[in-house]
Design a protein around this motif. Structure first.
Motif, PDB file in Angstrom:
ATOM      1  N   MET A 313       0.893  -1.072  -0.034  1.00 33.08           N
ATOM      2  CA  MET A 313       0.042  -0.024  -0.005  1.00 33.08           C
ATOM      3  C   MET A 313       1.079   1.209   0.100  1.00 33.08           C
ATOM      4  N   MET A 314       1.991   1.073   0.895  1.00 33.45           N
ATOM      5  CA  MET A 314       2.853   2.359   0.947  1.00 33.45           C
ATOM      6  C   MET A 314       3.488   2.528  -0.219  1.00 33.45           C
ATOM      7  N   ILE A 315       4.106   1.619  -0.948  1.00 31.41           N
ATOM      8  CA  ILE A 315       4.782   1.786  -2.236  1.00 31.41           C
ATOM      9  C   ILE A 315       3.885   2.314  -3.535  1.00 31.41           C
ATOM     10  N   GLU A 316       2.668   1.997  -3.306  1.00 26.11           N
ATOM     11  CA  GLU A 316       1.913   2.355  -4.457  1.00 26.11           C
ATOM     12  C   GLU A 316       1.252   3.538  -3.992  1.00 26.11           C
ATOM     13  N   GLN A 317       0.881   4.029  -3.035  1.00 25.70           N
ATOM     14  CA  GLN A 317       0.642   5.277  -2.498  1.00 25.70           C
ATOM     15  C   GLN A 317       1.684   6.444  -2.526  1.00 25.70           C
ATOM     16  N   PHE A 318       2.715   6.137  -2.145  1.00 26.11           N
ATOM     17  CA  PHE A 318       3.640   7.170  -2.038  1.00 26.11           C
ATOM     18  C   PHE A 318       4.926   7.208  -3.092  1.00 26.11           C
ATOM     19  N   ALA A 319       5.268   6.062  -3.583  1.00 27.02           N
ATOM     20  CA  ALA A 319       6.387   6.133  -4.490  1.00 27.02           C
ATOM     21  C   ALA A 319       5.596   5.847  -5.915  1.00 27.02           C
ATOM     22  N   ARG A 320       4.405   5.471  -5.918  1.00 29.71           N
ATOM     23  CA  ARG A 320       3.491   5.510  -7.127  1.00 29.71           C
ATOM     24  C   ARG A 320       4.079   4.519  -7.910  1.00 29.71           C
ATOM     25  N   LEU A 321       4.666   3.291  -7.551  1.00 30.13           N
ATOM     26  CA  LEU A 321       5.076   2.144  -8.279  1.00 30.13           C
ATOM     27  C   LEU A 321       4.243   0.959  -7.952  1.00 30.13           C
ATOM     28  N   PRO A 322       3.576   0.226  -9.004  1.00 27.62           N
ATOM     29  CA  PRO A 322       2.959  -0.799  -8.611  1.00 27.62           C
ATOM     30  C   PRO A 322       3.598  -1.943  -7.978  1.00 27.62           C
ATOM     31  N   ALA A 323       2.975  -2.613  -6.951  1.00 26.96           N
ATOM     32  CA  ALA A 323       3.687  -3.747  -6.566  1.00 26.96           C
ATOM     33  C   ALA A 323       2.430  -4.822  -5.948  1.00 26.96           C
ATOM     34  N   GLU A 324       2.590  -6.010  -5.883  1.00 26.87           N
ATOM     35  CA  GLU A 324       1.617  -7.113  -5.764  1.00 26.87           C
ATOM     36  C   GLU A 324       2.258  -8.124  -4.427  1.00 26.87           C
ATOM     37  N   VAL A 325       1.220  -8.360  -3.604  1.00 28.70           N
ATOM     38  CA  VAL A 325       1.611  -9.303  -2.384  1.00 28.70           C
ATOM     39  C   VAL A 325       1.390 -10.621  -2.777  1.00 28.70           C
ATOM     40  N   GLU A 326       2.131 -11.508  -2.417  1.00 32.83           N
ATOM     41  CA  GLU A 326       1.392 -13.052  -2.450  1.00 32.83           C
ATOM     42  C   GLU A 326       1.788 -13.487  -1.261  1.00 32.83           C
ATOM     43  N   TYR A 327       0.916 -14.468  -1.146  1.00 38.69           N
ATOM     44  CA  TYR A 327       1.192 -15.821   0.063  1.00 38.69           C
ATOM     45  C   TYR A 327       2.256 -16.378  -0.456  1.00 38.69           C
ATOM     46  N   ALA A 328       3.421 -16.650   0.155  1.00 40.13           N
ATOM     47  CA  ALA A 328       4.493 -17.554  -0.338  1.00 40.13           C
ATOM     48  C   ALA A 328       3.994 -18.841  -0.816  1.00 40.13           C
ATOM     49  N   SER A 329       3.209 -19.246   0.067  1.00 41.85           N
ATOM     50  CA  SER A 329       2.788 -20.816  -0.129  1.00 41.85           C
ATOM     51  C   SER A 329       1.933 -21.123  -1.477  1.00 41.85           C
ATOM     52  N   GLU A 330       1.294 -19.632  -2.064  1.00 43.28           N
ATOM     53  CA  GLU A 330       0.806 -19.776  -3.277  1.00 43.28           C
ATOM     54  C   GLU A 330       1.533 -19.476  -4.653  1.00 43.28           C
ATOM     55  N   ARG A 332       4.530 -20.164  -5.618  1.00 45.04           N
ATOM     56  CA  ARG A 332       5.231 -21.223  -6.592  1.00 45.04           C
ATOM     57  C   ARG A 332       4.251 -21.979  -7.302  1.00 45.04           C
ATOM     58  N   TYR A 333       2.960 -22.043  -6.951  1.00 46.88           N
ATOM     59  CA  TYR A 333       2.307 -23.000  -7.803  1.00 46.88           C
ATOM     60  C   TYR A 333       1.221 -22.322  -8.669  1.00 46.88           C
ATOM     61  N   ARG A 334       1.409 -21.073  -8.650  1.00 45.21           N
ATOM     62  CA  ARG A 334       0.309 -20.577  -9.670  1.00 45.21           C
ATOM     63  C   ARG A 334       1.146 -19.957 -10.922  1.00 45.21           C
ATOM     64  N   GLU A 335       2.107 -20.321 -11.304  1.00 48.46           N
ATOM     65  CA  GLU A 335       2.811 -20.081 -12.371  1.00 48.46           C
ATOM     66  C   GLU A 335       2.989 -18.351 -12.526  1.00 48.46           C
ATOM     67  N   PRO A 336       3.701 -17.939 -11.873  1.00 47.00           N
ATOM     68  CA  PRO A 336       3.882 -16.361 -11.539  1.00 47.00           C
ATOM     69  C   PRO A 336       4.067 -15.835 -12.643  1.00 47.00           C
ATOM     70  N   LEU A 337       3.906 -14.661 -12.993  1.00 46.54           N
ATOM     71  CA  LEU A 337       4.196 -13.754 -14.183  1.00 46.54           C
ATOM     72  C   LEU A 337       5.686 -13.258 -13.726  1.00 46.54           C
ATOM     73  N   VAL A 338       6.791 -13.964 -13.620  1.00 50.15           N
ATOM     74  CA  VAL A 338       8.080 -13.428 -13.318  1.00 50.15           C
ATOM     75  C   VAL A 338       9.241 -13.933 -14.139  1.00 50.15           C
ATOM     76  N   ASP A 339      10.101 -12.935 -14.653  1.00 47.64           N
ATOM     77  CA  ASP A 339      11.103 -13.230 -15.531  1.00 47.64           C
ATOM     78  C   ASP A 339      12.312 -12.160 -14.862  1.00 47.64           C
ATOM     79  N   ASN A 340      13.207 -12.052 -15.770  1.00 47.00           N
ATOM     80  CA  ASN A 340      14.648 -11.117 -15.253  1.00 47.00           C
ATOM     81  C   ASN A 340      14.346  -9.894 -15.077  1.00 47.00           C
ATOM     82  N   ARG A 341      13.127  -9.250 -15.358  1.00 47.58           N
ATOM     83  CA  ARG A 341      12.840  -8.184 -15.106  1.00 47.58           C
ATOM     84  C   ARG A 341      11.849  -7.733 -13.976  1.00 47.58           C
ATOM     85  N   SER A 342      11.830  -8.873 -13.196  1.00 48.78           N
ATOM     86  CA  SER A 342      11.082  -8.977 -11.880  1.00 48.78           C
ATOM     87  C   SER A 342      11.852  -8.753 -10.452  1.00 48.78           C
TER      88      SER A 342
END
Ligand code: G6P
Length: 608
Positions: A313-330, A332-342
């Motif tokens: 919430m803070m990073i989005e509100q104050f730094a105006r950068l999108p961020a996403e929170v993930e349960y660590a347990s979820e 790995r198994y949901r094929e996250p959109l992650v690459d070398n620019r993440s």
């Protein structure tokens, strides 16, 4: 979770190992045991229940062994009884093992060993390792351990002894922490430095795939090919007092009251007053990657996940950068959109949580930059990530996390400030935030000074069966954290909701028996939250308001009011969570619950 302690030296090993196990009790366990070697014979004492019982069992022994390994078990495979408790002896009685972690292929291994006539006596996965060691032993324990582990998949930290080499403990690690301690003519192995800090501050952390050998002459580390490797000796910077109650009734209470200091320590040297910015040396080289990343994930579990939500919430509100929170347990198994620019931030008090470690591995395998926000120095997550920031909260012993939460939030605030200033926040606004952050320790102190008021409210509601926690904006994750604290230590069902969402369902639960904690500081949603309180009162709900000092209006409609100092949204979570921690604590005490070691919970969960 499970704990390991081993000793070899000149003193009686049993009290040293048992004392070490006591220091690990906070991690959560259900059975315990110790194996020792005396006059060439291995003997094991173990039982379901607490270390104090083991201590009574051992008091009857006349032995004076100088070598022993001990264990506290948190059951995974097989019920928590004496048979499944560690240490496990091999069928021949020549080898003893203690193990943390899970052997994933144990069924296949067990079947193969049974087909060859091996008889198992427990339901544990651990027993297959000691069976393999017995089968493969040809006169050298480290070779047998190394060869046995080649067959094993899964996570382990182990310590092993044999009657054939009575002056040796061999330990090994993959995925579960292990550290060797170097004393004067005595050597230790443990899964957590808390077990050995009273004896030595010189330690060597084993890395995955390594073997350690402890003899009466010293310690040696071997790589998986059994080549000797030289490892740095680390000096622990905290004292034994840090893991003692220091006059408090519980560790949790001590840790709640430490927060003015620990919040300060997390920010120490990191606030730049002149520039209105923050300095985080550990991730300096990665600021560019964070700013330009395609995705920013924050992953964590439990309380740390709540800090992650606040960070997002803070990073989005104050730094105006999108961020996403993930349960660590979820993650790995949901094929996250992650690459070398993440960029993936992993928040963890212990630095050992298996789900969080797996999320990091998943991110790394997809090329992401991984950054740790961790309390325990030298922990697995601290070492698995590319870089990171320590939160410097000091050892946290109470299973329910308190001071680590405020320090995690402090670090997320520092990170936000740093990014926000680079993204265009004005210096003036930055300075205002720095000044607000500097006030946090004294603001926490002022809430702690009201502990009597909170204890009184706790007495009124200790028989409640449910609690509802409501808050808006950054105070919504604070509500979630308050509800989690209540569940964890008092076993009362509690839920957190965004305050306005209450009318979309939870309102059906409201009656005169339902206490509702309403976090209602004077911020931009104050008027709306006041409306929510009216709605609750109209349905006879019992409202405990967390309100800004001087707010007389709210006291007129709420049943109870706990005042907190006025803060910026930026610093509100660190202050507003304090009354919720105290309320959960006092209710748990009132109910006679085991505050520091709540049932079924573990301090660090090292299995997925
Ligand atoms: C366990 C503990 C929680 C903790 C969570 C994450 O479930 O009982 O109190 O919040 O693990 O732990 P970590 O060490 O990764 O912050």
């Amino acid at each position: 979770m499970c704990g390991i302690v081993g000793y070899i030296g000149k003193r009686n090993a049993l009290p040293i190992v048992v004392e070490g196990l006591k220091r690990l009790e906070y991690r959560g366990y259900d059975s315990c045991g110790v194996a020792s070697l005396f006059h060439g014979e291995l003997s094991v004492e173990k039982m379901a229940g607490k270390v104090v019982g083991l201590q009574s069992l051992l008091a009857k022994k006349r032995d004076n062994p100088i070598i022993a390994i001990g264990h506290t078990r948190w059951a995974t495979h097989g019920i928590p009884d004496k048979t499944n408790a560690h240490p496990h002896l091999s069928q021949s009685g020549e080898f003893a093992i203690v193990h943390n972690g899970i052997i994933e292929n144990y069924r296949v291994l067990k079947k193969g060993l049974e087909d060859n006539g091996y008889v198992f006596s427990s339901q544990t996965d651990t027993e297959v390792i000691v069976a393999l060691i017995q089968t493969l032993y040809k006169g050298n324990l480290e070779d047998a351990v190394g060869n046995a582990l080649k067959h094993v998949t899964g996570a382990y930290g182990i310590a092993v002894m044999t009657k054939h080499e009575p002056h040796k403990i061999v330990c090994a690690r993959r995925g579960a922490p292990l550290v060797m301690g170097i004393g004067t003519d005595e050597y230790f192995v443990a899964s957590d430095v808390a077990a050995i800090i009273q004896h030595t501050k010189q330690v060597i952390y084993l890395d995955d795939g390594e073997l350690g050998i402890l003899t009466s002459d010293g310690v040696e580390t071997l790589a998986c090919d059994r080549e000797s490797i030289s490892k740095d000796i680390q000096h622990l910077t905290f004292d034994v007092e840090a893991i003692e109650k220091s006059g408090y009734e519980h560790f949790m209470l001590k840790e709640i009251f430490q927060q003015p200091q620990t919040a300060f320590d997390s920010m120490r040297g990191r606030l730049n007053v002149k520039d209105g910015s923050a300095h985080l040396g550990g991730i300096n080289d990665h600021i560019g990657s964070i700013l330009h990343a395609d995705q920013r994930y924050i992953t964590a579990c439990g309380t740390s996940w709540h800090s992650a939500l606040i960070g997002e919430m803070m990073i989005e509100q104050f730094a105006r950068l999108p961020a996403e929170v993930e349960y660590a347990s979820e993650f790995r198994y949901r094929e996250p959109l992650v690459d070398n620019r993440s960029v993936i931030f992993a928040i963890s008090q212990s630095g050992e949580t298996a789900d969080t470690l797996s999320a990091i591995e998943e991110g790394k395998s997809r090329g992401a930059t991984t950054l740790g926000i961790v309390n325990v120095v030298g922990s697995s997550i601290a070492r698995a990530t590319d870089a990171g920031v320590y939160i410097h909260a000091g050892p946290e012993i109470g299973v329910a996390s308190t001071k680590a939460f405020t320090s995690q939030v402090a670090v997320m605030s520092l990170l936000t400030l740093k990014l926000a200033r680079l993204m265009g926040m004005s210096k003036k606004d930055g300075i205002e935030i720095v000044e607000a952050m500097q006030r946090v320790p004294e603001q926490i102190e002022s809430v702690l000074n009201q502990s009597d008021v909170i204890a009184e409210i706790a007495r009124t509601y200790s028989k409640a069966s449910n609690f509802l926690y409501l808050g808006r904006g950054v105070n919504f994750p604070v509500a979630l954290e308050g509800a989690l604290k209540m569940k964890e230590i008092s076993y009362i069902h509690a839920e957190g909701y965004p305050a306005a969402e209450m009318k979309h369902g939870p309102i059906a639960l409201i009656d005169e028996k339902m206490p509702i904690i309403m976090i209602a500081p004077k911020d931009k949603t104050y008027a709306k939250v006041m409306g929510n309180i009216e709605e609750l009162k109209a349905r006879k709900g019992r409202v405990i308001a967390i309100a800004t000092e001087g707010d007389k209006e709210i006291a007129k409609i709420a049943d109870h009011t706990i005042y907190v100092p006025a803060t910026l949204a930026f610093t509100a979570p660190m202050v507003n969570v304090i009354p919720l921690q105290l309320l959960a604590y006092y209710i748990a005490v009132e109910k006679g619950c085991n505050v520091d070691q709540p049932r079924n919970l573990a301090k660090s969960v090292t299995v997925e």
